[in-house]
Design a protein around this motif. Sequence first.
Motif, short mmCIF file in Angstrom:
data_model
loop_
_atom_site.label_atom_id
_atom_site.label_comp_id
_atom_site.label_asym_id
_atom_site.label_seq_id
_atom_site.Cartn_x
_atom_site.Cartn_y
_atom_site.Cartn_z
N ILE A 155 0.83 -1.21 0.00
CA ILE A 155 0.00 0.00 0.00
C ILE A 155 0.87 1.26 0.00
CG2 ILE A 155 -1.68 1.33 1.34
CD1 ILE A 155 -2.82 -1.43 2.25
N THR A 169 -9.25 -1.03 -2.44
CA THR A 169 -7.94 -0.65 -1.91
C THR A 169 -7.54 0.74 -2.42
OG1 THR A 169 -7.29 -2.98 -1.88
CG2 THR A 169 -5.52 -1.35 -1.68
N LEU A 185 -8.65 3.41 -0.10
CA LEU A 185 -7.74 3.68 1.01
C LEU A 185 -6.62 4.60 0.55
CD1 LEU A 185 -6.62 3.23 3.87
CD2 LEU A 185 -5.46 1.19 2.99
N ARG A 194 -5.52 8.22 2.07
CA ARG A 194 -4.15 8.52 2.48
C ARG A 194 -3.68 9.82 1.82
NH1 ARG A 194 -0.29 4.38 3.56
NH2 ARG A 194 1.17 6.09 3.27
N ILE A 221 -10.05 1.36 7.65
CA ILE A 221 -8.79 1.97 8.03
C ILE A 221 -8.39 1.40 9.39
CG2 ILE A 221 -9.28 4.05 6.72
CD1 ILE A 221 -9.99 5.47 9.33
N ARG A 222 -7.15 1.62 9.79
CA ARG A 222 -6.70 1.13 11.09
C ARG A 222 -7.56 1.73 12.20
NH1 ARG A 222 -3.05 1.91 15.41
NH2 ARG A 222 -1.93 -0.01 15.97
N LEU A 236 -3.98 -5.14 5.02
CA LEU A 236 -5.31 -4.71 5.43
C LEU A 236 -5.88 -5.61 6.52
CD1 LEU A 236 -6.76 -3.83 1.91
CD2 LEU A 236 -6.25 -2.23 3.76
N ALA A 273 -4.13 -4.89 9.86
CA ALA A 273 -3.91 -3.46 10.12
C ALA A 273 -4.01 -3.12 11.60
CB ALA A 273 -4.91 -2.63 9.33
N SER A 317 0.89 0.47 10.52
CA SER A 317 0.13 -0.07 9.40
C SER A 317 -0.05 0.97 8.30
CB SER A 317 -1.26 -0.52 9.88
OG SER A 317 -2.11 -0.75 8.80
N ALA A 327 -2.50 1.23 6.60
CA ALA A 327 -3.93 1.58 6.60
C ALA A 327 -4.23 2.66 7.64
CB ALA A 327 -4.77 0.33 6.89
N THR A 342 -16.34 3.43 9.54
CA THR A 342 -15.27 4.33 9.13
C THR A 342 -15.75 5.78 9.15
OG1 THR A 342 -14.35 2.59 7.72
CG2 THR A 342 -13.62 4.86 7.29
#
Length: 266
Positions: free
Chosen positions: A62, A87, A90, A94, A112-113, A179, A182, A188, A190, A221
Amino acid sequence: MAATGTPVMFVHGMFLHAASWASWVELFRTAGYDPVNPGWPGEPSTVAAARQEPDRVAGIGIDDIVAHHAQIIGALGERPVVIGHSTGALVAQRLLDQGLAAAAVALQPPPIRGVANRAPSSIPVGWPLLRNPANRRRALSLTARQFRYSHGNALTTLESDRLYRQWAIPSPGRPVFELVFANLTRRSPATIDAANSARGPLLLVAGGKDHSAHRAVVRATVERYRASSAITDYQEFSDRGHSMPIDSGWREIAEATLAWMRRRLR
């Protein structure tokens, strides 16, 4: 409404080629935007070449995908709106968190984490890939049956199989491991600063029949982002699966995305 020529970057998800965004690219160009659709690092320019040379993406993670797109943004001269799927959603988050995107649309994003994925439907998607640790370093492919479960479950078998033949390519296995684990990994890829109030607007989109990115996980999320005062919107399409950006109903999703951008980017 966004100014004419505003760049829009598309980021695809696992097991799909960048060319699967072709209809979106044309629609957004017609709407006055300047679309950019670079694909993942190492990804060949055609579906056929990607199938013939799977090792070109083996081992990519990632962070590599984020850095690749960040470098392309640096050459644009203007922050784009980033639209990502799976993905790629994500990656879009980011880039938004890092201040590299003016806004982001996350279509059917993985958690996400800090967000737990307790959706039973996602287990058959990842388990065949996770059971062999060596897959972390390999390029992996889905069978037509696996693709139907992960992407095409809300479609007829005929349409799912057509999309598989048209767009499915091998993807690096590493993001799957990143993922899934994470929340057990301190650094991570993520990880998102959900409390970042300096970022631009964000839209998260869920499909009500999605096996890969369950709507409950996407909603969780959204709730995590409530720690930020920045704009965070949510939209759900109750009858759609994970194929929503590429199947016969893609225009509904694309036009809803355009409508959100026109409303939020003035």
